[in-house]
Scaffold this motif. Structure first.
Motif, PDB file in Angstrom:
ATOM      1  N   THR A  16       0.830  -1.207   0.000  1.00 52.33           N
ATOM      2  CA  THR A  16       0.000   0.000   0.000  1.00 52.33           C
ATOM      3  C   THR A  16       0.866   1.260   0.000  1.00 52.33           C
ATOM      4  N   ALA A  17       1.913   1.276   0.833  1.00 50.38           N
ATOM      5  CA  ALA A  17       2.802   2.445   0.876  1.00 50.38           C
ATOM      6  C   ALA A  17       3.542   2.631  -0.439  1.00 50.38           C
ATOM      7  N   ASP A  18       3.906   1.531  -1.084  1.00 46.96           N
ATOM      8  CA  ASP A  18       4.587   1.626  -2.374  1.00 46.96           C
ATOM      9  C   ASP A  18       3.674   2.244  -3.429  1.00 46.96           C
ATOM     10  N   MET A  19       2.417   1.858  -3.432  1.00 42.33           N
ATOM     11  CA  MET A  19       1.471   2.447  -4.382  1.00 42.33           C
ATOM     12  C   MET A  19       1.261   3.927  -4.108  1.00 42.33           C
ATOM     13  N   MET A  20       1.249   4.304  -2.839  1.00 44.14           N
ATOM     14  CA  MET A  20       1.108   5.724  -2.502  1.00 44.14           C
ATOM     15  C   MET A  20       2.320   6.523  -2.945  1.00 44.14           C
ATOM     16  N   GLN A  21       3.513   5.947  -2.821  1.00 47.98           N
ATOM     17  CA  GLN A  21       4.728   6.641  -3.257  1.00 47.98           C
ATOM     18  C   GLN A  21       4.760   6.818  -4.766  1.00 47.98           C
ATOM     19  N   ARG A  22       4.190   5.876  -5.488  1.00 47.32           N
ATOM     20  CA  ARG A  22       4.226   5.930  -6.952  1.00 47.32           C
ATOM     21  C   ARG A  22       3.017   6.647  -7.542  1.00 47.32           C
ATOM     22  N   THR A  23       2.147   7.176  -6.681  1.00 49.09           N
ATOM     23  CA  THR A  23       0.951   7.858  -7.174  1.00 49.09           C
ATOM     24  C   THR A  23       1.330   9.111  -7.941  1.00 49.09           C
ATOM     25  N   ASP A  24       0.720   9.281  -9.101  1.00 46.43           N
ATOM     26  CA  ASP A  24       0.990  10.459  -9.925  1.00 46.43           C
ATOM     27  C   ASP A  24       0.157  11.631  -9.411  1.00 46.43           C
ATOM     28  N   SER A  25       0.797  12.771  -9.143  1.00 47.19           N
ATOM     29  CA  SER A  25       0.106  13.917  -8.548  1.00 47.19           C
ATOM     30  C   SER A  25      -0.947  14.492  -9.491  1.00 47.19           C
ATOM     31  N   LYS A  26      -0.652  14.538 -10.778  1.00 53.02           N
ATOM     32  CA  LYS A  26      -1.614  15.094 -11.724  1.00 53.02           C
ATOM     33  C   LYS A  26      -2.840  14.197 -11.862  1.00 53.02           C
ATOM     34  N   MET A  62      -4.969  14.846  -8.982  1.00 52.01           N
ATOM     35  CA  MET A  62      -5.647  16.131  -9.099  1.00 52.01           C
ATOM     36  C   MET A  62      -6.919  16.010  -9.942  1.00 52.01           C
ATOM     37  N   LEU A  63      -6.882  15.127 -10.939  1.00 49.72           N
ATOM     38  CA  LEU A  63      -8.041  14.976 -11.821  1.00 49.72           C
ATOM     39  C   LEU A  63      -9.230  14.329 -11.127  1.00 49.72           C
ATOM     40  N   LYS A  64      -9.009  13.740  -9.955  1.00 54.99           N
ATOM     41  CA  LYS A  64     -10.138  13.174  -9.215  1.00 54.99           C
ATOM     42  C   LYS A  64     -11.098  14.259  -8.737  1.00 54.99           C
ATOM     43  N   GLY A  65     -10.608  15.487  -8.588  1.00 52.71           N
ATOM     44  CA  GLY A  65     -11.429  16.567  -8.062  1.00 52.71           C
ATOM     45  C   GLY A  65     -12.058  17.456  -9.115  1.00 52.71           C
ATOM     46  N   VAL A  66     -11.822  17.213 -10.390  1.00 57.76           N
ATOM     47  CA  VAL A  66     -12.417  18.048 -11.429  1.00 57.76           C
ATOM     48  C   VAL A  66     -13.858  17.613 -11.662  1.00 57.76           C
ATOM     49  N   GLN A  82      -7.202  25.781 -17.205  1.00 57.45           N
ATOM     50  CA  GLN A  82      -6.034  26.653 -17.362  1.00 57.45           C
ATOM     51  C   GLN A  82      -5.579  27.204 -16.017  1.00 57.45           C
ATOM     52  N   ALA A  83      -6.514  27.500 -15.132  1.00 53.67           N
ATOM     53  CA  ALA A  83      -6.151  27.981 -13.792  1.00 53.67           C
ATOM     54  C   ALA A  83      -5.431  26.898 -13.002  1.00 53.67           C
ATOM     55  N   PHE A  84      -5.805  25.632 -13.207  1.00 54.75           N
ATOM     56  CA  PHE A  84      -5.125  24.506 -12.549  1.00 54.75           C
ATOM     57  C   PHE A  84      -3.795  24.167 -13.215  1.00 54.75           C
ATOM     58  N   GLU A  85      -3.486  24.844 -14.327  1.00 52.41           N
ATOM     59  CA  GLU A  85      -2.268  24.608 -15.113  1.00 52.41           C
ATOM     60  C   GLU A  85      -2.235  23.208 -15.699  1.00 52.41           C
ATOM     61  N   LEU A  86      -3.413  22.622 -15.876  1.00 55.29           N
ATOM     62  CA  LEU A  86      -3.497  21.374 -16.626  1.00 55.29           C
ATOM     63  C   LEU A  86      -3.516  21.648 -18.129  1.00 55.29           C
TER      64      LEU A  86
END
Length: 457
Positions: free
Chosen positions: A325-335, A338-342, A405-409
């Motif tokens: 579980t910790a390994d998957m969290m470390q490899r999680t892509d930040s972008k 971020m798309l989970k909240g759009v 554009q405001a999210f810089e995506l």
């Protein structure tokens, strides 16, 4: 009579309950002690019990600093190696052993000054830090001095370093990120340190740590001429078995002489479970990936924080599922996260941009994206698959495009001019694989959008 019988029935239950409570309390104490020791090790606050593969480097540095501590010889040395090869731990281990062997009436056998090129970005800051650390080690009761100018501080430090004899307390300088000190103007700090070492007036040792192989070429000629050119190279483990042994030792507990017998029994059980843990295929594959990528053990330490903090009295041993579980969290892509909240409309617009990129259109404007969105909605409604979805108006979609554009995506590729904003060219700051993963992870994503975003339609 009944009261006497009740008293007899209650007597044997009390000590039994007390033993259970004592055992639970002991387990809690053992787990807390094990957790604190493991956290100190993986956070690199504690020195590891053994330095794997660094025996020769240890002997070289130990002999060098021993000459300074015991005989008053001035020396300089440079430790070179990739990040994570153990340079800092090697220096700390040698200094700790020397302090234990040659301490003077429970006082320190030398004065240690630590500098880091990331924090001491100028000679002024470095000198202020040197004076602070040297004054804090003085035992004569002198109050901490303050300096009104750089020249006064510089003169005071030089007087401390160049005054005295070989009978005075040695000073050992440890310069982390040594290559950054070479970027200081005129390299005045390095020049005066190496010049003091060469003059051999006060016992002084300068140990530099760097990951750059060309560090000597960065030194000015006058500085290089005063350096001893001693270099100790450190290398990462070249065999996966050695890397596995280092990782296993970092999670194994050691027994100290002050530990009670009950804790020693817990340590024995804990270390046996660690041996079984490192036979698990899932953990071996995790370590294999780190070894193939960087060979940096600190990446494994980051993964270990979560499993170690989850040690409790109910779960006193490490579990492989927590490492996964910790390994998957470390490899999680930040972008991707971020798309989970759009909003759903913003996600559909991103998928529309992905469809344009699949046709080798990497730069587009809002109108092109909206046309792609309208075409998708028209085709789904024709097939009768757009139930519960509606085509948003152009103004609403333009607002969602501006939010991206405001999210810089989404970033513009041209300067803002007189062109209307819906026709300004832009590009998506995401890879196609990231968009596909975001569609899979999006909560309550319509099946039609999911098929379209993942390429099934």
């Amino acid at each position: 009579m009944s009261k006497r019988v009740n008293d007899k029935e209650q007597v044997p239950s009390s000590p039994k309950r007390t033993r259970v409570d004592d055992e639970t309390m002991n387990v809690n104490q053992h787990v807390q002690k094990a957790r604190s020791r493991l956290l100190a090790r993986i956070s690199e606050r504690a020195i590891p019990p053994k330095l794997h593969g660094l025996e020769r480097q240890y002997d070289q540095l130990h002999h060098l600093l021993k000459q300074t501590v015991t005989l008053g010889e001035s020396n300089s040395c440079l430790l070179i190696g990739n990040r994570g090869t153990g340079k800092t731990m090697l220096v700390r281990s040698v200094l700790d052993d020397l302090d234990k062997m040659y301490n003077r009436d429970n006082n320190r056998s030398f004065v240690l000054v630590r500098l880091n090129g990331l924090t001491e970005t100028s000679d002024r800051l470095a000198l202020a830090e040197i004076s602070r650390q040297i004054l804090s080690e003085q035992t004569t009761g002198q109050s901490e001095r303050s300096f009104s100018s750089f020249a006064e501080s510089f003169a005071y430090i030089l007087s401390l370093l160049k005054s005295g004899s070989k009978a005075t307390l040695p000073i050992i300088f440890v310069l982390e990120e040594f290559d950054l000190f070479t970027q200081h103007p005129k390299q005045a700090l390095l020049y005066n340190l190496f010049d003091t070492v060469q003059s051999a007036q006060n016992p002084l040792a300068v140990i530099g740590l760097t990951c750059r192989l060309d560090t000597l070429e960065l030194l000015e000629k006058r500085v290089k001429s005063r350096f001893s050119h001693r270099q100790i190279y450190l290398f990462p483990p070249t065999v996966f078995r050695h890397f596995l042994d280092i990782a296993k030792d970092s999670l194994s507990l050691q027994v100290r002489s002050t530990d009670p017998v009950s804790y020693q029994n817990y340590v024995k059980t804990f270390n046996q479970s660690v041996n079984e843990l490192f036979d698990d295929v899932a953990l071996i594959s995790l370590l294999r990936r780190i070894f193939d990528l960087t060979k940096d053990l600190r990446l494994f330490y980051k993964i270990c924080f979560d499993p170690v903090t989850k040690l409790t009295a109910e779960e006193p041993l490490l579990q492989v599922i927590h490492f996964q579980t910790a390994d998957m969290m470390q490899r999680t892509d930040s972008k991707t996260e971020m798309l989970k909240g759009v909003s759903l409309l913003e996600l559909i617009l991103i998928v529309s941009m992905k469809k344009l990129m699949e046709r080798d259109i990497s730069v587009f404007n809002f109108q092109m994206v909206y046309d792609e969105y309208k075409e998708f909605m028209s085709s789904t409604q024709v097939r009768g698959m757009g139930f519960g979805m509606k085509l948003y108006k152009r103004a609403v979609a333009l607002k969602a495009f501006e939010n991206l554009q405001a999210f810089e995506l989404v970033c513009p590729t041209e300067q803002i001019g007189k062109r209307p904003k819906e026709f300004r060219m832009a590009k998506l700051m995401l890879e196609q694989a990231q968009v596909t993963e975001a569609v899979y992870k999006y909560k309550d994503c319509p099946a039609t959008v999911k098929k379209w975003g993942t390429g099934s339609v």
